[in-house]
Design an enzyme around this catalytic site. Sequence first.
Site, PDB file in Angstrom:
ATOM      1  N   LYS A   7       0.963  -1.215   0.001  1.00 32.93           N
ATOM      2  CA  LYS A   7       0.188  -0.162   0.137  1.00 32.93           C
ATOM      3  C   LYS A   7       0.905   1.347  -0.124  1.00 32.93           C
ATOM      4  O   LYS A   7       0.588   2.196  -0.882  1.00 32.93           O
ATOM      5  CB  LYS A   7      -1.115  -0.007   1.197  1.00 32.93           C
ATOM      6  CG  LYS A   7      -1.828   1.204   1.480  1.00 32.93           C
ATOM      7  CD  LYS A   7      -2.860   1.256   2.376  1.00 32.93           C
ATOM      8  CE  LYS A   7      -2.258   1.531   3.756  1.00 32.93           C
ATOM      9  NZ  LYS A   7      -3.095   1.769   4.611  1.00 32.93           N
ATOM     10  N   GLN A  60       9.139  -4.413  12.019  1.00 33.59           N
ATOM     11  CA  GLN A  60       8.504  -4.907  13.010  1.00 33.59           C
ATOM     12  C   GLN A  60       8.171  -6.490  12.499  1.00 33.59           C
ATOM     13  O   GLN A  60       7.331  -6.635  11.714  1.00 33.59           O
ATOM     14  CB  GLN A  60       7.338  -4.397  13.347  1.00 33.59           C
ATOM     15  CG  GLN A  60       6.275  -4.493  14.198  1.00 33.59           C
ATOM     16  CD  GLN A  60       4.870  -3.568  14.137  1.00 33.59           C
ATOM     17  OE1 GLN A  60       4.641  -2.962  13.270  1.00 33.59           O
ATOM     18  NE2 GLN A  60       4.340  -3.524  15.235  1.00 33.59           N
ATOM     19  N   ARG A 322      12.663  11.271 -26.996  1.00 27.51           N
ATOM     20  CA  ARG A 322      13.164  10.263 -25.988  1.00 27.51           C
ATOM     21  C   ARG A 322      14.395  10.603 -25.271  1.00 27.51           C
ATOM     22  O   ARG A 322      15.173  11.682 -25.524  1.00 27.51           O
ATOM     23  CB  ARG A 322      13.428   8.922 -26.833  1.00 27.51           C
ATOM     24  CG  ARG A 322      12.009   8.345 -27.447  1.00 27.51           C
ATOM     25  CD  ARG A 322      12.611   7.182 -28.603  1.00 27.51           C
ATOM     26  NE  ARG A 322      13.232   6.214 -27.996  1.00 27.51           N
ATOM     27  CZ  ARG A 322      13.624   5.210 -28.772  1.00 27.51           C
ATOM     28  NH1 ARG A 322      13.409   5.217 -29.984  1.00 27.51           N
ATOM     29  NH2 ARG A 322      14.531   4.400 -28.248  1.00 27.51           N
ATOM     30  N   LYS A 340      16.094  10.608 -30.611  1.00 32.84           N
ATOM     31  CA  LYS A 340      16.614   9.895 -29.537  1.00 32.84           C
ATOM     32  C   LYS A 340      18.095  10.052 -29.275  1.00 32.84           C
ATOM     33  O   LYS A 340      18.740   9.822 -30.128  1.00 32.84           O
ATOM     34  CB  LYS A 340      16.147   8.194 -29.550  1.00 32.84           C
ATOM     35  CG  LYS A 340      16.546   7.458 -28.421  1.00 32.84           C
ATOM     36  CD  LYS A 340      17.922   6.627 -28.459  1.00 32.84           C
ATOM     37  CE  LYS A 340      18.129   5.549 -29.547  1.00 32.84           C
ATOM     38  NZ  LYS A 340      19.483   5.210 -29.469  1.00 32.84           N
ATOM     39  N   HIS A 352       9.781  17.293 -40.627  1.00 31.83           N
ATOM     40  CA  HIS A 352       8.690  16.414 -40.990  1.00 31.83           C
ATOM     41  C   HIS A 352       9.206  15.129 -40.772  1.00 31.83           C
ATOM     42  O   HIS A 352       9.890  14.645 -41.526  1.00 31.83           O
ATOM     43  CB  HIS A 352       8.113  16.917 -42.075  1.00 31.83           C
ATOM     44  CG  HIS A 352       8.218  18.336 -42.650  1.00 31.83           C
ATOM     45  ND1 HIS A 352       7.192  19.032 -42.131  1.00 31.83           N
ATOM     46  CD2 HIS A 352       8.934  18.944 -43.360  1.00 31.83           C
ATOM     47  CE1 HIS A 352       7.512  20.178 -42.688  1.00 31.83           C
ATOM     48  NE2 HIS A 352       8.532  20.196 -43.420  1.00 31.83           N
ATOM     49  N   TYR A 355      13.011  10.051 -38.252  1.00 33.51           N
ATOM     50  CA  TYR A 355      13.541   9.634 -37.177  1.00 33.51           C
ATOM     51  C   TYR A 355      15.006   9.899 -36.889  1.00 33.51           C
ATOM     52  O   TYR A 355      15.861   9.530 -38.001  1.00 33.51           O
ATOM     53  CB  TYR A 355      13.347   8.192 -36.993  1.00 33.51           C
ATOM     54  CG  TYR A 355      14.187   7.521 -35.781  1.00 33.51           C
ATOM     55  CD1 TYR A 355      13.875   7.690 -34.842  1.00 33.51           C
ATOM     56  CD2 TYR A 355      15.417   6.778 -36.187  1.00 33.51           C
ATOM     57  CE1 TYR A 355      14.591   7.139 -33.597  1.00 33.51           C
ATOM     58  CE2 TYR A 355      15.865   6.244 -35.212  1.00 33.51           C
ATOM     59  CZ  TYR A 355      15.656   6.269 -33.847  1.00 33.51           C
ATOM     60  OH  TYR A 355      16.329   5.899 -32.790  1.00 33.51           O
ATOM     61  N   ASN A 366      19.293  21.800 -41.919  1.00 34.20           N
ATOM     62  CA  ASN A 366      17.858  21.545 -42.123  1.00 34.20           C
ATOM     63  C   ASN A 366      17.867  20.004 -42.835  1.00 34.20           C
ATOM     64  O   ASN A 366      18.540  19.636 -43.611  1.00 34.20           O
ATOM     65  CB  ASN A 366      17.283  22.057 -43.413  1.00 34.20           C
ATOM     66  CG  ASN A 366      15.777  21.978 -43.294  1.00 34.20           C
ATOM     67  OD1 ASN A 366      14.965  22.664 -42.637  1.00 34.20           O
ATOM     68  ND2 ASN A 366      15.189  21.184 -44.421  1.00 34.20           N
ATOM     69  N   TYR A 376      21.091   1.302 -35.899  1.00 31.18           N
ATOM     70  CA  TYR A 376      21.212  -0.207 -35.212  1.00 31.18           C
ATOM     71  C   TYR A 376      21.377  -1.265 -36.526  1.00 31.18           C
ATOM     72  O   TYR A 376      20.786  -1.279 -37.395  1.00 31.18           O
ATOM     73  CB  TYR A 376      19.708  -0.195 -34.660  1.00 31.18           C
ATOM     74  CG  TYR A 376      19.564  -1.564 -33.741  1.00 31.18           C
ATOM     75  CD1 TYR A 376      20.734  -1.842 -32.810  1.00 31.18           C
ATOM     76  CD2 TYR A 376      18.589  -2.442 -33.852  1.00 31.18           C
ATOM     77  CE1 TYR A 376      20.624  -3.020 -32.187  1.00 31.18           C
ATOM     78  CE2 TYR A 376      18.383  -3.579 -33.081  1.00 31.18           C
ATOM     79  CZ  TYR A 376      19.347  -3.902 -32.285  1.00 31.18           C
ATOM     80  OH  TYR A 376      19.339  -5.191 -31.365  1.00 31.18           O
ATOM     81  N   ARG A 429      21.807   7.028 -55.164  1.00 32.39           N
ATOM     82  CA  ARG A 429      20.479   6.686 -55.517  1.00 32.39           C
ATOM     83  C   ARG A 429      20.431   6.011 -56.763  1.00 32.39           C
ATOM     84  O   ARG A 429      21.261   6.489 -57.521  1.00 32.39           O
ATOM     85  CB  ARG A 429      19.312   7.722 -55.568  1.00 32.39           C
ATOM     86  CG  ARG A 429      19.555   8.792 -56.550  1.00 32.39           C
ATOM     87  CD  ARG A 429      18.570   9.833 -56.387  1.00 32.39           C
ATOM     88  NE  ARG A 429      18.733  11.183 -57.072  1.00 32.39           N
ATOM     89  CZ  ARG A 429      18.214  12.318 -57.157  1.00 32.39           C
ATOM     90  NH1 ARG A 429      17.686  12.451 -55.974  1.00 32.39           N
ATOM     91  NH2 ARG A 429      18.407  13.178 -57.983  1.00 32.39           N
TER      92      ARG A 429
END
Length: 463
Positions: A7, A60, A322, A340, A352, A355, A366, A376, A429
């Site tokens: 509690k 106790q 994060r 993060k 916009h 990540y 920018n 990762y 590309r």
Amino acid sequence: MKSKTPKVLHEISGRSLVGHVVAASRELEPQHLVVVVGHASEQVTAHLTAADAQVRTAYQAEQKGTGNAVRVGLDELGGTVDGTVIVVCGDTPLLSGETLAALAATHTADANAVTVLSAEVPDSTGYGRIVRDAATGAVTEIVEHKDATDAQRAIREINSGVFAFDGQLLTDALGKVRTDNSQGEEYLTDVLSILREAGHRVGASVAADHREILGINNRVQLAEARRLLNQRLLERAMTAGVTVVDPASTLIDVTVTFERDAIVHPGTQLLGATHLAEDAEVGPNSRLKDTVVGAGARVDNTVADGAEVGAGATVGPYAYLRPGTRMGAKSKVGTYVELKNTTLGEGTKVPHLSYVGDATIGEQTNIGAASVFVNYDGVNKHHSTIGSHCRTGADNMFVAPVTVGDGVYTAAGSVITKDVPSGSLAVARGQQRNIEGWVARKRPGSAAAQAAQAATEDTGSES
């Protein structure tokens, strides 16, 4: 509580129930502070030690009553204590340091052997009544509701279960407490009658707000205590110069701090060690934990945890900061952006749909829309560095570890896997190839084929 959590470890407004009581007790600057633990003692002790390394605990082994609990606490201190001993309950999170200080002051000023913290309540049903001597104001007895006369039941002053004792007299009286009651327990309240019969004075100190003495025994009471404490915290913030647009929909922790002219919009939760600097504006619908918002910064519809938002910076709507995020002054994190463990330099923008993880980005850069910092490799996290005054194209992938120098431009749709020297244009590309007539051959009769044919015919008629 019907819970696996003890509690006293249930939390409201950023602290456990017992944590609030310890914090209030600390305001008295006591020479010793002992918490008597029983049920789930290891868990409670670990929690207390993590929150306040100076707290001492006493175990106790058997719950033999409140008198026995105080005896166990005194044994932790060698069995007796000179000066004033204040006994509080571990499930009274609304109890303030000011009220405890007033109790101690009354105890000393009135030269009492024991002073009861009492409160005048609208409805005293079920509580022990404080019966006073009409001439001196001294407490003559505490009468439980079931034992009270009609006249005593009309009394609205009740016992809180919080007491101030003369340490030496308390130790002596505890040795005389009997267990010949229906529960076979040592009741701390018996000490009052023992001291009074020995000729010592028993007094009372009335709490300014009766709600401070409320104990918590179920989740309904827990929610009510949270509401009352949150109201107290918001009123404290507003009287200090903070604008809280809608207190009814705003939640803050006791550890949150503000500077003047900060603004909190509806639907906002401010948790942990969050700090809002002067003129900072948060919300609506934001949840900030352990986050610092700089002067004049704006945070809108955002979740942030362990982040720093620089002065004049803007965040959101619908951003996620994060742990480890550090935004420089006047930087920007826009809509549907997640950061993060990332540092943004002054004036840098991630506007916009992006990540950015494990990165350092310089000043006035920018980052193009729909960019991802690929940090990762499935085993380890890797770091990316982007220089100052860069303009990275939309739909870029930065595959860490990678370093992009100052003043670099990258083409839209590029996958950057190699370091880019300062002042360069990076293009990574595939070459575009148009295969004319493919739709008519491969998707004959489709809506696309029909539209293409119509467009060709229109072009032909115009020529």
